[in-house]
Scaffold this active site. Sequence first.
Site, short mmCIF file in Angstrom:
data_model
loop_
_atom_site.label_atom_id
_atom_site.label_comp_id
_atom_site.label_asym_id
_atom_site.label_seq_id
_atom_site.Cartn_x
_atom_site.Cartn_y
_atom_site.Cartn_z
N ASP A 249 0.83 -1.20 0.00
CA ASP A 249 0.00 0.00 0.00
C ASP A 249 0.86 1.26 0.00
OD1 ASP A 249 0.89 -0.16 2.61
OD2 ASP A 249 -1.09 0.07 3.54
N SER A 250 2.18 1.07 0.07
CA SER A 250 3.12 2.18 -0.13
C SER A 250 2.91 2.81 -1.50
CB SER A 250 4.56 1.67 0.00
OG SER A 250 4.77 0.50 -0.79
N GLU B 71 9.24 -4.21 10.75
CA GLU B 71 9.64 -2.89 10.23
C GLU B 71 10.14 -1.99 11.35
OE1 GLU B 71 8.13 0.85 7.45
OE2 GLU B 71 6.90 -0.97 7.59
N LYS C 31 -1.24 -9.35 2.81
CA LYS C 31 -0.49 -8.88 3.98
C LYS C 31 -1.36 -7.90 4.75
CE LYS C 31 3.04 -5.89 3.74
NZ LYS C 31 2.60 -4.80 4.66
N GLU D 104 -1.46 -5.50 8.61
CA GLU D 104 -0.68 -4.94 9.70
C GLU D 104 -1.34 -5.24 11.04
OE1 GLU D 104 0.07 -0.79 9.06
OE2 GLU D 104 0.91 -1.10 7.06
N ASP E 164 -1.08 -6.12 -0.33
CA ASP E 164 -1.46 -5.51 0.94
C ASP E 164 -2.97 -5.30 1.04
OD1 ASP E 164 0.67 -5.13 2.65
OD2 ASP E 164 1.21 -3.16 1.86
#
Length: 277
Positions: A49-50, A186, A118, A120, A88
Amino acid sequence: MSVNSPVRPVMAADILARKGGEPIVCLTAYTTPMARLVDAHCDLTLVGDSLGMVVHGLPTTLGVTMEMMILHGQAVARGTSRSMLVVDMPFGSYEESPAQAFANARRLMAETGCAAVKLEGGQHMAETIRFLVARGVPVMAHIGLTPQAVNALGGYKVQGRGADAERVMEDAIAVAEAGAFSVVLEKVPDGLSQRITQRIAIPTIGIGASAHCDGQVLVLDDMLGLFADFRPKFVKRYGELGASADEAIATYAAEVRARRFPAPEHVFADELKGKAQ
Protein backbone atom coordinates in the site's frame (compact mmCIF):
# COMPACT_ATOMS: atom_id res chain seq x y z
CA MET A 1 9.06 -33.02 -17.68
CA SER A 2 9.05 -30.91 -20.83
CA VAL A 3 11.58 -28.09 -21.02
CA ASN A 4 8.65 -25.89 -22.01
CA SER A 5 6.68 -26.64 -18.84
CA PRO A 6 5.69 -23.47 -16.97
CA VAL A 7 7.69 -22.61 -13.89
CA ARG A 8 5.82 -23.34 -10.66
CA PRO A 9 5.45 -20.12 -8.70
CA VAL A 10 6.73 -19.83 -5.15
CA MET A 11 4.03 -20.63 -2.58
CA ALA A 12 3.52 -20.04 1.13
CA ALA A 13 4.83 -23.52 1.99
CA ASP A 14 8.05 -22.75 0.09
CA ILE A 15 8.56 -19.56 2.10
CA LEU A 16 7.91 -21.39 5.37
CA ALA A 17 10.47 -24.01 4.40
CA ARG A 18 13.11 -21.30 4.01
CA LYS A 19 13.09 -20.56 7.75
CA GLY A 20 16.71 -20.48 8.89
CA GLY A 21 17.98 -21.17 5.37
CA GLU A 22 18.96 -19.04 2.40
CA PRO A 23 17.64 -15.50 2.96
CA ILE A 24 14.31 -14.68 1.33
CA VAL A 25 14.39 -11.80 -1.17
CA CYS A 26 11.39 -9.47 -1.47
CA LEU A 27 10.77 -6.17 -3.24
CA THR A 28 7.68 -4.12 -3.94
CA ALA A 29 6.30 -3.61 -7.44
CA TYR A 30 3.39 -1.54 -8.70
CA THR A 31 3.54 -1.85 -12.51
CA THR A 32 3.92 -4.64 -15.06
CA PRO A 33 7.39 -3.64 -16.38
CA MET A 34 8.88 -3.39 -12.90
CA ALA A 35 7.15 -6.61 -11.84
CA ARG A 36 8.95 -8.46 -14.64
CA LEU A 37 12.30 -7.20 -13.37
CA VAL A 38 11.50 -8.07 -9.75
CA ASP A 39 10.10 -11.48 -10.67
CA ALA A 40 13.38 -12.53 -12.27
CA HIS A 41 15.35 -12.14 -9.04
CA CYS A 42 13.03 -12.23 -6.02
CA ASP A 43 11.16 -14.89 -4.05
CA LEU A 44 8.34 -12.55 -3.09
CA THR A 45 6.79 -9.66 -5.00
CA LEU A 46 4.80 -7.34 -2.74
CA VAL A 47 2.18 -4.94 -4.02
CA GLY A 48 2.45 -2.69 -1.01
CA ASP A 49 0.00 0.00 0.00
CA SER A 50 3.12 2.18 -0.13
CA LEU A 51 1.91 2.69 -3.71
CA GLY A 52 -0.28 5.44 -2.30
CA MET A 53 2.80 7.49 -1.49
CA VAL A 54 5.21 6.19 -4.14
CA VAL A 55 2.90 6.20 -7.16
CA HIS A 56 -0.02 8.45 -6.25
CA GLY A 57 1.77 11.09 -4.18
CA LEU A 58 -0.36 10.71 -1.05
CA PRO A 59 1.13 11.87 2.27
CA THR A 60 0.45 8.51 3.99
CA THR A 61 -0.95 5.09 3.12
CA LEU A 62 -4.28 5.86 4.79
CA GLY A 63 -5.95 7.05 1.60
CA VAL A 64 -5.27 3.84 -0.32
CA THR A 65 -8.41 1.98 -1.40
CA MET A 66 -9.28 -1.57 -2.34
CA GLU A 67 -9.76 -0.41 -5.92
CA MET A 68 -6.21 0.97 -6.01
CA MET A 69 -4.77 -2.26 -4.62
CA ILE A 70 -6.72 -4.34 -7.13
CA LEU A 71 -5.69 -2.16 -10.09
CA HIS A 72 -1.99 -2.35 -9.23
CA GLY A 73 -2.26 -5.98 -8.16
CA GLN A 74 -3.62 -6.88 -11.58
CA ALA A 75 -0.82 -4.96 -13.30
CA VAL A 76 1.87 -6.67 -11.23
CA ALA A 77 0.29 -10.09 -11.74
CA ARG A 78 0.72 -9.67 -15.50
CA GLY A 79 4.46 -9.38 -14.97
CA THR A 80 4.82 -12.12 -12.36
CA SER A 81 5.30 -15.80 -13.14
CA ARG A 82 7.67 -17.35 -10.59
CA SER A 83 7.80 -15.24 -7.43
CA MET A 84 5.01 -15.34 -4.84
CA LEU A 85 2.63 -12.42 -5.33
CA VAL A 86 1.45 -10.80 -2.09
CA VAL A 87 -0.98 -7.87 -1.99
CA ASP A 88 -1.46 -5.51 0.94
CA MET A 89 -4.87 -5.09 2.53
CA PRO A 90 -5.45 -1.33 2.74
CA PHE A 91 -6.43 0.61 5.84
CA GLY A 92 -10.06 0.02 6.79
CA SER A 93 -10.46 -3.17 4.76
CA TYR A 94 -9.87 -5.71 7.54
CA GLU A 95 -9.90 -4.14 11.01
CA GLU A 96 -13.66 -4.15 11.64
CA SER A 97 -14.09 -7.93 11.89
CA PRO A 98 -12.66 -11.22 10.65
CA ALA A 99 -15.65 -11.50 8.32
CA GLN A 100 -14.88 -8.12 6.76
CA ALA A 101 -11.24 -9.15 6.37
CA PHE A 102 -12.21 -12.40 4.64
CA ALA A 103 -14.59 -10.66 2.24
CA ASN A 104 -11.89 -8.23 1.14
CA ALA A 105 -9.09 -10.82 1.11
CA ARG A 106 -11.27 -13.04 -1.08
CA ARG A 107 -11.82 -10.11 -3.43
CA LEU A 108 -8.11 -9.32 -3.64
CA MET A 109 -7.23 -12.94 -4.41
CA ALA A 110 -10.06 -13.41 -6.91
CA GLU A 111 -9.51 -10.17 -8.81
CA THR A 112 -5.69 -10.02 -8.82
CA GLY A 113 -4.69 -13.68 -8.70
CA CYS A 114 -2.38 -13.01 -5.75
CA ALA A 115 -1.22 -15.95 -3.64
CA ALA A 116 -1.45 -14.19 -0.26
CA VAL A 117 -2.41 -10.98 1.48
CA LYS A 118 -0.49 -8.88 3.98
CA LEU A 119 -2.06 -7.09 6.91
CA GLU A 120 -0.68 -4.94 9.70
CA GLY A 121 -1.02 -5.61 13.42
CA GLY A 122 0.09 -8.01 16.11
CA GLN A 123 -1.83 -9.49 19.02
CA HIS A 124 -5.05 -7.62 18.24
CA MET A 125 -5.08 -9.04 14.69
CA ALA A 126 -4.28 -12.65 15.65
CA GLU A 127 -7.94 -13.70 15.61
CA THR A 128 -8.36 -12.25 12.12
CA ILE A 129 -5.22 -13.98 10.84
CA ARG A 130 -6.44 -17.29 12.26
CA PHE A 131 -9.86 -16.77 10.65
CA LEU A 132 -8.35 -16.07 7.23
CA VAL A 133 -5.86 -18.94 7.32
CA ALA A 134 -8.60 -21.38 8.31
CA ARG A 135 -10.47 -20.32 5.17
CA GLY A 136 -7.59 -20.80 2.77
CA VAL A 137 -6.08 -17.32 2.73
CA PRO A 138 -2.29 -17.29 3.30
CA VAL A 139 -1.36 -14.27 5.42
CA MET A 140 1.87 -12.34 5.72
CA ALA A 141 1.80 -10.40 8.99
CA HIS A 142 3.42 -7.00 9.59
CA ILE A 143 4.51 -5.75 13.02
CA GLY A 144 6.82 -3.15 14.55
CA LEU A 145 6.27 0.10 12.72
CA THR A 146 2.89 -0.29 11.04
CA PRO A 147 2.46 2.69 8.68
CA GLN A 148 -1.34 2.48 8.71
CA ALA A 149 -1.14 3.34 12.43
CA VAL A 150 1.22 6.29 11.90
CA ASN A 151 -1.12 8.72 13.66
CA ALA A 152 -1.50 6.49 16.71
CA LEU A 153 2.25 5.81 16.84
CA GLY A 154 3.15 9.49 16.60
CA GLY A 155 5.18 9.18 13.41
CA TYR A 156 7.47 6.73 11.66
CA LYS A 157 9.48 5.82 14.76
CA VAL A 158 11.52 2.74 15.66
CA GLN A 159 9.36 0.28 17.63
CA GLY A 160 10.47 -2.12 20.36
CA ARG A 161 13.08 -0.18 22.30
CA GLY A 162 13.30 -0.58 26.06
CA ALA A 163 10.12 -1.72 27.75
CA ASP A 164 8.32 -1.77 24.39
CA ALA A 165 10.41 -4.76 23.28
CA GLU A 166 8.14 -7.19 25.12
CA ARG A 167 5.08 -5.92 23.25
CA VAL A 168 6.74 -6.40 19.85
CA MET A 169 7.94 -9.87 20.84
CA GLU A 170 4.42 -10.82 21.94
CA ASP A 171 3.06 -9.48 18.65
CA ALA A 172 5.46 -11.73 16.74
CA ILE A 173 4.53 -14.79 18.79
CA ALA A 174 0.82 -14.05 18.37
CA VAL A 175 0.86 -13.77 14.57
CA ALA A 176 3.07 -16.85 14.23
CA GLU A 177 0.77 -18.92 16.42
CA ALA A 178 -2.25 -17.61 14.50
CA GLY A 179 -0.90 -19.18 11.31
CA ALA A 180 0.80 -16.40 9.34
CA PHE A 181 3.35 -17.88 6.92
CA SER A 182 5.79 -15.00 7.49
CA VAL A 183 6.02 -11.67 9.28
CA VAL A 184 7.49 -8.33 8.27
CA LEU A 185 9.49 -6.61 11.02
CA GLU A 186 9.64 -2.89 10.23
CA LYS A 187 11.97 -0.52 12.10
CA VAL A 188 12.58 -3.00 14.91
CA PRO A 189 16.01 -2.84 16.64
CA ASP A 190 18.69 -5.28 15.48
CA GLY A 191 18.95 -7.28 18.70
CA LEU A 192 15.20 -7.63 19.17
CA SER A 193 14.79 -8.65 15.53
CA GLN A 194 17.37 -11.39 16.04
CA ARG A 195 15.59 -12.64 19.18
CA ILE A 196 12.24 -12.69 17.40
CA THR A 197 13.76 -14.58 14.47
CA GLN A 198 15.16 -17.18 16.86
CA ARG A 199 11.96 -17.39 18.90
CA ILE A 200 9.25 -17.91 16.27
CA ALA A 201 8.83 -20.73 13.77
CA ILE A 202 7.91 -18.60 10.74
CA PRO A 203 10.29 -16.53 8.57
CA THR A 204 10.92 -12.92 9.52
CA ILE A 205 11.24 -10.40 6.68
CA GLY A 206 13.14 -7.32 7.78
CA ILE A 207 12.87 -3.72 6.65
CA GLY A 208 14.97 -1.55 8.90
CA ALA A 209 15.40 -4.56 11.20
CA SER A 210 18.37 -6.97 11.13
CA ALA A 211 20.61 -8.78 8.67
CA HIS A 212 19.84 -11.86 10.78
CA CYS A 213 16.17 -11.88 9.74
CA ASP A 214 15.13 -14.74 7.45
CA GLY A 215 14.72 -12.30 4.57
CA GLN A 216 14.63 -8.66 3.55
CA VAL A 217 12.19 -6.34 1.79
CA LEU A 218 12.61 -2.83 0.43
CA VAL A 219 10.43 -0.45 -1.54
CA LEU A 220 11.69 -0.81 -5.12
CA ASP A 221 11.63 2.91 -5.89
CA ASP A 222 13.69 3.66 -2.77
CA MET A 223 16.46 1.17 -3.50
CA LEU A 224 16.61 2.31 -7.14
CA GLY A 225 17.10 5.93 -6.05
CA LEU A 226 14.06 7.39 -7.78
CA PHE A 227 13.49 9.98 -5.04
CA ALA A 228 16.39 12.40 -4.67
CA ASP A 229 15.49 13.75 -1.23
CA PHE A 230 14.19 10.59 0.45
CA ARG A 231 17.06 8.74 2.11
CA PRO A 232 15.89 6.69 5.12
CA LYS A 233 18.65 5.10 7.21
CA PHE A 234 17.53 1.54 6.46
CA VAL A 235 17.59 1.89 2.65
CA LYS A 236 20.70 1.13 0.63
CA ARG A 237 20.57 2.66 -2.82
CA TYR A 238 21.51 0.12 -5.47
CA GLY A 239 20.99 2.61 -8.28
CA GLU A 240 20.42 6.30 -8.98
CA LEU A 241 17.62 6.02 -11.50
CA GLY A 242 16.15 9.36 -10.50
CA ALA A 243 19.31 11.19 -11.54
CA SER A 244 19.60 9.10 -14.72
CA ALA A 245 16.00 9.83 -15.67
CA ASP A 246 16.43 13.54 -14.97
CA GLU A 247 19.50 13.65 -17.22
CA ALA A 248 17.71 11.76 -20.01
CA ILE A 249 14.65 14.03 -19.89
CA ALA A 250 16.81 17.16 -19.83
CA THR A 251 18.76 15.93 -22.88
CA TYR A 252 15.53 15.12 -24.73
CA ALA A 253 14.09 18.57 -23.98
CA ALA A 254 17.29 20.29 -25.15
CA GLU A 255 17.40 18.28 -28.40
CA VAL A 256 13.74 19.00 -29.20
CA ARG A 257 14.24 22.73 -28.65
CA ALA A 258 17.38 22.68 -30.79
CA ARG A 259 15.61 20.60 -33.49
CA ARG A 260 18.20 17.84 -33.14
CA PHE A 261 15.41 15.35 -32.44
CA PRO A 262 13.97 13.69 -34.39
CA ALA A 263 17.05 13.06 -36.52
CA PRO A 264 16.85 11.62 -40.06
CA GLU A 265 17.04 8.04 -38.74
CA HIS A 266 13.90 8.60 -36.65
CA VAL A 267 11.58 9.79 -39.46
CA PHE A 268 9.95 8.15 -42.50
CA ALA A 269 10.73 9.01 -46.12
CA ASP A 270 7.96 10.19 -48.46
CA GLU A 271 8.75 7.40 -50.90
CA LEU A 272 9.98 3.87 -50.30
CA LYS A 273 13.54 3.22 -51.43
CA GLY A 274 14.68 -0.37 -51.15
CA LYS A 275 13.41 -1.90 -47.92
CA ALA A 276 9.79 -1.42 -46.92
CA GLN A 277 9.24 0.97 -44.03
